[in-house]
Motif scaffolding. Structure first.
Motif, PDB file in Angstrom:
ATOM      1  N   ALA A 154       0.799  -1.359   0.126  1.00 46.40           N
ATOM      2  CA  ALA A 154       0.201  -0.337   0.248  1.00 46.40           C
ATOM      3  C   ALA A 154       0.814   1.078   0.285  1.00 46.40           C
ATOM      4  O   ALA A 154       1.694   1.398   0.918  1.00 46.40           O
ATOM      5  N   ILE A 155       0.805   1.737  -1.103  1.00 49.46           N
ATOM      6  CA  ILE A 155       1.867   3.418  -0.981  1.00 49.46           C
ATOM      7  C   ILE A 155       1.051   4.916  -0.701  1.00 49.46           C
ATOM      8  O   ILE A 155      -0.321   4.551  -1.750  1.00 49.46           O
ATOM      9  N   GLN A 156       1.120   5.653  -0.536  1.00 49.69           N
ATOM     10  CA  GLN A 156       0.527   6.796  -0.310  1.00 49.69           C
ATOM     11  C   GLN A 156       1.696   8.093  -0.724  1.00 49.69           C
ATOM     12  O   GLN A 156       2.962   8.315   0.018  1.00 49.69           O
ATOM     13  N   ASN A 157       1.141   8.423  -1.148  1.00 48.78           N
ATOM     14  CA  ASN A 157       1.949   9.734  -2.169  1.00 48.78           C
ATOM     15  C   ASN A 157       1.764  10.888  -1.068  1.00 48.78           C
ATOM     16  O   ASN A 157       0.459  11.062  -1.225  1.00 48.78           O
ATOM     17  N   LEU A 158       2.701  11.285   0.346  1.00 49.60           N
ATOM     18  CA  LEU A 158       2.537  12.473   0.403  1.00 49.60           C
ATOM     19  C   LEU A 158       3.553  14.458   0.018  1.00 49.60           C
ATOM     20  O   LEU A 158       4.785  14.180  -0.525  1.00 49.60           O
ATOM     21  N   GLU A 159       3.317  15.165   0.910  1.00 51.25           N
ATOM     22  CA  GLU A 159       3.854  15.978   0.606  1.00 51.25           C
ATOM     23  C   GLU A 159       5.908  15.639   0.093  1.00 51.25           C
ATOM     24  O   GLU A 159       6.170  16.735  -0.325  1.00 51.25           O
TER      25      GLU A 159
END
Length: 129
Positions: free
Chosen positions: A3-8
């Motif tokens: 599971a990948i979440q792209n953040l700032e």
């Protein structure tokens, strides 16, 4: 696929094993669940210990979200549909809250029935008929 979440400031990757462990822990907290199943060995479902919880869970993550398959052994006398619904709700909620991954499906596969608890409650030594 993790599971990948792209953040700032970068990205967060959550391994499928982590999601599987969350699912397994959530499932065994439900009354009526004897344990996770490691699959059928010689026609008999094997109950896994707490350290092997993720082995009774299959996680598939794609662009739509998470798909979870749980392989369980239930206690004798359990109302399987009611337990399954509670597991589905609890697992979905736990994964979504802890990982922010949208869970699309939680599929329950009952692999066996645990009779040991029933015989113990009847006052018979465990393992006897």
């Amino acid at each position: 696929m993790d599971a990948i979440q792209n953040l700032e400031y970068g990205e967060i990757r959550i391994a499928e094993d982590v999601i599987a462990t969350i699912a397994g822990l959530s499932a065994i907290e439900v009354n009526g669940v004897a344990g996770m199943s490691g699959g059928l060995v010689g026609g008999i479902a094997e109950i896994l210990g707490r350290k092997s919880l993720s082995k009774g869970v299959k996680v598939d993550i794609n662009e739509k979200g998470g798909f979870i398959d749980l392989y369980l052994i239930v206690d004798y006398g359990t109302k399987i549909p009611e337990v399954a619904w509670e597991i589905q709700d609890k697992v979905k909620r736990a994964i979504e809250v802890m990982t922010n991954l949208e869970v699309i499906e939680v599929n329950i596969h009952v692999q066996g029935v645990n009779f040991l608890k029933a015989t113990a409650e009847e006052g018979k030594p465990q393992g006897t008929k």
